[in-house]
Design an enzyme around this catalytic site. Structure first.
Site, mmCIF file in Angstrom:
data_model
loop_
_atom_site.group_PDB
_atom_site.id
_atom_site.type_symbol
_atom_site.label_atom_id
_atom_site.label_comp_id
_atom_site.label_asym_id
_atom_site.label_seq_id
_atom_site.Cartn_x
_atom_site.Cartn_y
_atom_site.Cartn_z
ATOM 1 N N GLU A 149 10.551 29.827 25.215
ATOM 2 C CA GLU A 149 10.498 29.053 23.864
ATOM 3 C C GLU A 149 9.141 28.421 23.963
ATOM 4 O OE1 GLU A 149 13.025 25.601 23.866
ATOM 5 O OE2 GLU A 149 13.543 26.093 22.014
ATOM 6 N N ARG A 214 16.995 18.358 13.497
ATOM 7 C CA ARG A 214 17.941 18.713 15.010
ATOM 8 C C ARG A 214 19.556 18.461 14.377
ATOM 9 N NH1 ARG A 214 15.825 21.570 19.077
ATOM 10 N NH2 ARG A 214 14.215 20.659 20.171
ATOM 11 N N GLU A 243 21.251 24.000 18.968
ATOM 12 C CA GLU A 243 20.629 22.907 19.900
ATOM 13 C C GLU A 243 20.460 21.701 18.901
ATOM 14 O OE1 GLU A 243 17.260 22.560 23.163
ATOM 15 O OE2 GLU A 243 16.558 23.063 21.263
#
Ligand code: LER
Ligand code: MN
Length: 284
Positions: A149, A214, A243
């Site tokens: 990632e 987020r 996430e």
């Protein structure tokens, strides 16, 4: 067809076996898989988690976040060896939990203090490729995908762009090692969402789902139409894993690491529900 997962960082971090309530919640909401970072890797602890996920019929994904002394790109060979050992132990954790994917920034995390010094990039890339080649042998043997990632500039000085990650993944040259993308990081670094996803194609092994802050998809500025269209175009069929975060249940370490300072939705449970509703509607 992609399967839908959620990282337990929405409620707690790291994950531990005494949070069976979270596993039951994830299953009850309708997710296929649960993703988490685990710090206690003792066989007894992993056996407890395995028992619960098996009982619930949840698949598992392990997120690897190395500490400052566990970086495979560090100039110090001792630190690199500890980094290789850390990732290889996570592969054993995957086996113990029957996880088929080890995801995240397994190479290093900048906010934990690892910043590449000027002139150090070439060596760091060489170390990444050498260490990952070694790790990949074990991953291939175990049948586990390692998805690398890239992170945004505030969390890593090493990998910010998919094209750099893909170049290094190409040099590792293992079917076990591919790319992991996260629109939260892409939103800061990439020129588009579709380009990197299309460039990765079948080497895209994992994809995180969250908004630019987020929160749950479609509550912010991420272009989900573009993402959904291109994921379908490349025939993406690994996990789509939420996430999202909420600092309420998290300790200061992970909040500092990820910069989680305020709620990003009505509640963690509501974010989890809304994220799955989005996934089922667009990718189900
Ligand atoms: C991990 O998947 C990630 O996206 C990082 O930002 C965690 O700090
Ligand atoms: Mn991520």
């Amino acid at each position: 067809m992609p399967k839908f997962a959620i990282n337990t960082v929405l409620w707690t971090w790291p994950f531990s076996a005494d949070r069976v309530d979270i596993l039951e919640k994830v299953k009850g909401l309708g997710y296929d898989a649960v993703e988490f970072s685990v710090v206690d890797t003792s066989p007894q602890h992993l056996a407890k988690i395995r028992k619960e996920v098996t009982r619930l019929g949840l698949e598992t994904i392990i997120c690897g976040i190395p500490g400052p002394q566990q970086s495979i790109i560090d100039p110090d060979e001792k630190v690199r060896l500890t980094g290789v050992k850390f990732v290889e132990e996570l592969l054993d954790v995957c086996s113990a939990l029957d996880a088929k994917a080890l995801i995240g920034p397994t190479y290093s995390v900048g906010t934990y203090g690892h910043v590449i010094e000027p002139g150090g990039r070439e060596a760091a890339e060489k170390h990444f490729v050498e260490c990952m080649k070694e790790i990949a042998v074990k991953a291939e043997h175990k049948g586990i995908r390692i998805a690398i990632e890239p992170l945004n500039r505030y969390e890593s000085s090493f990998l910010n762009l998919a094209e750099d990650a893909l170049r290094l993944i190409g040099k590792v040259d293992s079917p076990a090692v591919g790319l992991h993308l996260d629109p939260y990081h892409m939103n800061i670094e990439e020129p588009s969402f579709a380009g990197p996803i299309e460039q990765a194609g079948e080497k895209l092994y994992h994809f995180h789902i969250c908004e630019n802050d987020r929160g749950a998809p479609e509550t912010g500025t991420i272009n989900w139409d573009e993402i959904v269209t291109v994921l379908k175009k490349i025939g993406y069929d690994h996990y789509l894993s939420v996430e999202a975060c909420d600092p309420a249940g998290l300790g200061p370490e992970i909040c500092k690491l990820g910069g989680f300072w305020r709620p990003y939705g009505q509640s963690p449970d509501q974010i989890a529900r809304d994220s799955l509703t989005f996934l089922k509607r667009t990718m189900g």
